[in-house]
Write a protein that holds these residues in place. Structure first.
Motif, PDB file in Angstrom:
ATOM      1  N   ILE A   1      47.400  35.190  38.601  1.00  0.00           N
ATOM      2  CA  ILE A   1      48.810  34.899  38.814  1.00  0.00           C
ATOM      3  C   ILE A   1      49.603  36.191  38.975  1.00  0.00           C
ATOM      4  O   ILE A   1      50.482  36.297  39.834  1.00  0.00           O
ATOM      5  N   ASP A   2      49.279  37.186  38.169  1.00  0.00           N
ATOM      6  CA  ASP A   2      49.953  38.484  38.292  1.00  0.00           C
ATOM      7  C   ASP A   2      49.726  39.085  39.677  1.00  0.00           C
ATOM      8  O   ASP A   2      50.652  39.649  40.285  1.00  0.00           O
ATOM      9  N   SER A   3      48.493  38.939  40.196  1.00  0.00           N
ATOM     10  CA  SER A   3      48.187  39.463  41.528  1.00  0.00           C
ATOM     11  C   SER A   3      48.977  38.737  42.609  1.00  0.00           C
ATOM     12  O   SER A   3      49.552  39.367  43.511  1.00  0.00           O
ATOM     13  N   LEU A   4      49.048  37.412  42.519  1.00  0.00           N
ATOM     14  CA  LEU A   4      49.776  36.632  43.517  1.00  0.00           C
ATOM     15  C   LEU A   4      51.283  36.857  43.407  1.00  0.00           C
ATOM     16  O   LEU A   4      51.994  36.873  44.424  1.00  0.00           O
ATOM     17  N   THR A   5      51.778  37.047  42.176  1.00  0.00           N
ATOM     18  CA  THR A   5      53.198  37.334  41.988  1.00  0.00           C
ATOM     19  C   THR A   5      53.560  38.674  42.596  1.00  0.00           C
ATOM     20  O   THR A   5      54.600  38.820  43.253  1.00  0.00           O
ATOM     21  N   ALA A   6      52.682  39.663  42.399  1.00  0.00           N
ATOM     22  CA  ALA A   6      52.934  40.994  42.951  1.00  0.00           C
ATOM     23  C   ALA A   6      52.974  40.964  44.477  1.00  0.00           C
ATOM     24  O   ALA A   6      53.718  41.729  45.105  1.00  0.00           O
ATOM     25  N   SER A   7      52.208  40.073  45.087  1.00  0.00           N
ATOM     26  CA  SER A   7      52.197  39.974  46.549  1.00  0.00           C
ATOM     27  C   SER A   7      53.391  39.187  47.080  1.00  0.00           C
ATOM     28  O   SER A   7      53.629  39.157  48.287  1.00  0.00           O
ATOM     29  N   GLY A   8      54.137  38.524  46.167  1.00  0.00           N
ATOM     30  CA  GLY A   8      55.289  37.741  46.570  1.00  0.00           C
ATOM     31  C   GLY A   8      54.964  36.335  47.018  1.00  0.00           C
ATOM     32  O   GLY A   8      55.852  35.593  47.441  1.00  0.00           O
ATOM     33  N   LEU A   9      53.697  35.930  46.906  1.00  0.00           N
ATOM     34  CA  LEU A   9      53.287  34.613  47.393  1.00  0.00           C
ATOM     35  C   LEU A   9      53.621  33.492  46.427  1.00  0.00           C
ATOM     36  O   LEU A   9      53.669  32.326  46.819  1.00  0.00           O
ATOM     37  N   ILE A  10      53.827  33.803  45.160  1.00  0.00           N
ATOM     38  CA  ILE A  10      54.262  32.811  44.183  1.00  0.00           C
ATOM     39  C   ILE A  10      55.407  33.393  43.381  1.00  0.00           C
ATOM     40  O   ILE A  10      55.624  34.613  43.370  1.00  0.00           O
ATOM     41  N   SER A  11      56.137  32.516  42.693  1.00  0.00           N
ATOM     42  CA  SER A  11      57.267  32.972  41.890  1.00  0.00           C
ATOM     43  C   SER A  11      57.528  31.967  40.779  1.00  0.00           C
ATOM     44  O   SER A  11      57.067  30.820  40.840  1.00  0.00           O
ATOM     45  N   PRO A  12      58.281  32.365  39.739  1.00  0.00           N
ATOM     46  CA  PRO A  12      58.626  31.437  38.670  1.00  0.00           C
ATOM     47  C   PRO A  12      59.417  30.247  39.214  1.00  0.00           C
ATOM     48  O   PRO A  12      60.209  30.385  40.150  1.00  0.00           O
ATOM     49  N   ALA A  13      59.193  29.063  38.619  1.00  0.00           N
ATOM     50  CA  ALA A  13      59.864  27.850  39.112  1.00  0.00           C
ATOM     51  C   ALA A  13      60.459  27.058  37.958  1.00  0.00           C
ATOM     52  O   ALA A  13      60.417  25.828  37.943  1.00  0.00           O
ATOM     53  N   GLY A  14      61.004  27.749  36.962  1.00  0.00           N
ATOM     54  CA  GLY A  14      61.624  27.061  35.845  1.00  0.00           C
ATOM     55  C   GLY A  14      60.605  26.680  34.786  1.00  0.00           C
ATOM     56  O   GLY A  14      59.412  26.970  34.884  1.00  0.00           O
ATOM     57  N   ASP A  15      61.089  26.034  33.759  1.00  0.00           N
ATOM     58  CA  ASP A  15      60.245  25.679  32.616  1.00  0.00           C
ATOM     59  C   ASP A  15      59.835  24.214  32.658  1.00  0.00           C
ATOM     60  O   ASP A  15      60.565  23.349  33.149  1.00  0.00           O
ATOM     61  N   ALA A  16      58.636  23.962  32.155  1.00  0.00           N
ATOM     62  CA  ALA A  16      58.178  22.583  31.987  1.00  0.00           C
ATOM     63  C   ALA A  16      58.777  22.013  30.710  1.00  0.00           C
ATOM     64  O   ALA A  16      59.405  22.715  29.908  1.00  0.00           O
ATOM     65  N   VAL A  17      58.597  20.707  30.498  1.00  0.00           N
ATOM     66  CA  VAL A  17      59.099  20.052  29.291  1.00  0.00           C
ATOM     67  C   VAL A  17      58.317  20.555  28.075  1.00  0.00           C
ATOM     68  O   VAL A  17      57.081  20.615  28.091  1.00  0.00           O
ATOM     69  N   SER A  18      59.031  20.933  27.039  1.00  0.00           N
ATOM     70  CA  SER A  18      58.388  21.455  25.841  1.00  0.00           C
ATOM     71  C   SER A  18      57.791  20.330  24.999  1.00  0.00           C
ATOM     72  O   SER A  18      58.370  19.255  24.871  1.00  0.00           O
ATOM     73  N   THR A  19      56.620  20.604  24.464  1.00  0.00           N
ATOM     74  CA  THR A  19      56.003  19.662  23.510  1.00  0.00           C
ATOM     75  C   THR A  19      56.098  20.216  22.095  1.00  0.00           C
ATOM     76  O   THR A  19      55.400  19.771  21.197  1.00  0.00           O
TER      77      THR A  19
END
Length: 397
Positions: free
Chosen positions: A48-66
């Motif tokens: 994920i760090d590699s894909l984030t560094a390439s700009g291909l993925i990004s944060p999309a908010g938080d999921a529902v907390s359990t």
């Protein structure tokens, strides 16, 4: 002759399978990705760090907390890169800019004559592409590839047209090398236009179908074959060349000038125009045939119906051989209404086996003018993002 060079992959091979999951557009947490891939969470985090560094993925908010801090979700970011897609037909050209999801962001089309030769046609396409890229306001570094479709046989390993019958002056012209003068840092991929129309049609209307046959009926006739979810090009890239298949004469079909003839000589737009002209109805081009049919000319409608029957003789063999779930008829002649389709269906259902036709759909193309450029964009996307191809591969320059 262009040299073979090694391109730098956009996605690290080990991260491509993770990206493939996220490309459906659904945001997911790291825990969900670990569960889907079977990988350790530490491995997922590294990728994920590699894909984030390439700009291909990004944060999309938080999921529902359990309980405790809500887990963060990650999503594919298709707008992070762009693609130049070019569709060249015998009489038209379309240039488009697309993102990594295959969304067409901008496009421009014009009438042209492919017989004018490669330099003037490609110069128009490249000048248009450079202008559309500049109008996005984004850096050229965001461009990941150029996809091009041409109306003739293409040697897939080199991107060169080989003896294209309706493209004088294009034989063995090094399209990738010519395009690289304008876009030197990205892969340049070239394919037959019907292959790309098949990809575009599947993406537009048949995403859930993995076996599709696309048949284009225009100045020429060709087919794009998707089997098992993958485009089938054959050993050298010439799969789907229906135009030169001989159409047999049978007692149920109208008599031809010879016992049998090439499909393209019987059912293409110019062939229909010749038959009408011989009957005293002025017609020269596919456009003339379409205009006559749309005006309700009964001779034109009957000629198109017979062309559909001749086409059906060949498509029936394809249905028996390939067992597609969908047969899509596209190209300019398909846009005149039901006459062409009716002729195809009439013969296919007679000539094909009951099992092969039990669930087959024979329908008109739905992708429209942008089907070719959409397919060109998908070809590039598959090349740079798919797990099977997301690594250094030989590319012609």
């Amino acid at each position: 002759m262009s040299d073979i060079v090694r391109e730098r992959p956009l996605v690290a091979p080990e991260a491509a399978s993770l990206l493939a999951i996220l490309r459906d557009g659904v945001p997911r947490t790291r825990a969900q990705l670990a569960e889907l891939t079977g990988l350790a969470r530490s491995t997922v985090s590294t990728r994920i760090d590699s894909l984030t560094a390439s700009g291909l993925i990004s944060p999309a908010g938080d999921a529902v907390s359990t309980g405790g801090r809500p887990p963060a979700r990650i999503a594919f970011k298709p707008e992070s890169r762009m693609i130049v897609a070019i569709d060249l037909g015998a009489t038209h050209g379309v240039v488009a800019i697309a993102d990594l999801a295959g969304t067409i962001l901008d496009s421009e089309s014009r009438r042209l004559a492919i017989a004018d030769g490669p330099e003037p046609i490609l110069d128009w396409a490249l000048d248009t592409a450079k202008r559309l890229v500049a109008e996005t306001g984004r850096p050229l570094a965001d461009l990941v590839g150029v996809g091009i479709g041409v109306p003739g046989p293409v040697e897939h390993s080199t991107g060169m047209p080989i003896n294209p019958p309706i493209m004088p002056g294009w034989d063995r012209f090094d399209i990738p090398a010519y395009v690289a003068a304008s876009f030197a840092e990205v892969p340049v991929l070239v394919d037959n236009d019907v292959n790309l129309l098949a990809l575009g049609e599947q993406a537009t209307a048949w995403r859930d179908q993995s076996d599709l046959l696309f048949v284009k009926v225009a100045t020429g006739i060709g087919a794009g074959i998707i089997n098992g979810g993958r485009l089938q090009r054959g050993a050298q890239g010439s799969a789907g060349d229906l135009g030169h298949v001989r159409v047999p004469f049978t007692n149920e079909t109208a008599s031809h000038s010879a016992k049998d003839a090439d499909l393209e000589a019987l059912a293409s737009g110019p062939a229909i125009a010749r038959s009408l002209s011989a009957a005293g109805i002025p017609a020269t081009t596919s456009e003339d045939v379409v205009a006559l049919a749309r005006s309700g000319n009964p001779d034109a409608l009957q000629a198109i119906r017979q062309a559909g029957r001749d086409l059906g003789e060949v498509v029936a063999t394809c249905v028996n051989l390939l067992n597609p779930s969908v047969v899509v008829i596209g190209g300019s002649i398909s846009r005149v209404g039901e006459q062409l389709l009716a002729g195809v269906r009439e013969v296919v259902y007679q000539r094909s086996t009951p099992l092969a036709t039990q669930h087959v759909t024979i329908t008109q193309s739905k992708a429209g003018e942008t089907g070719g450029v959409l397919g060109a964009a998908i070809m590039v996307i598959q090349h740079v993002l798919d797990p099977e191809t997301a690594h250094s591969t030989p590319v012609r320059r």
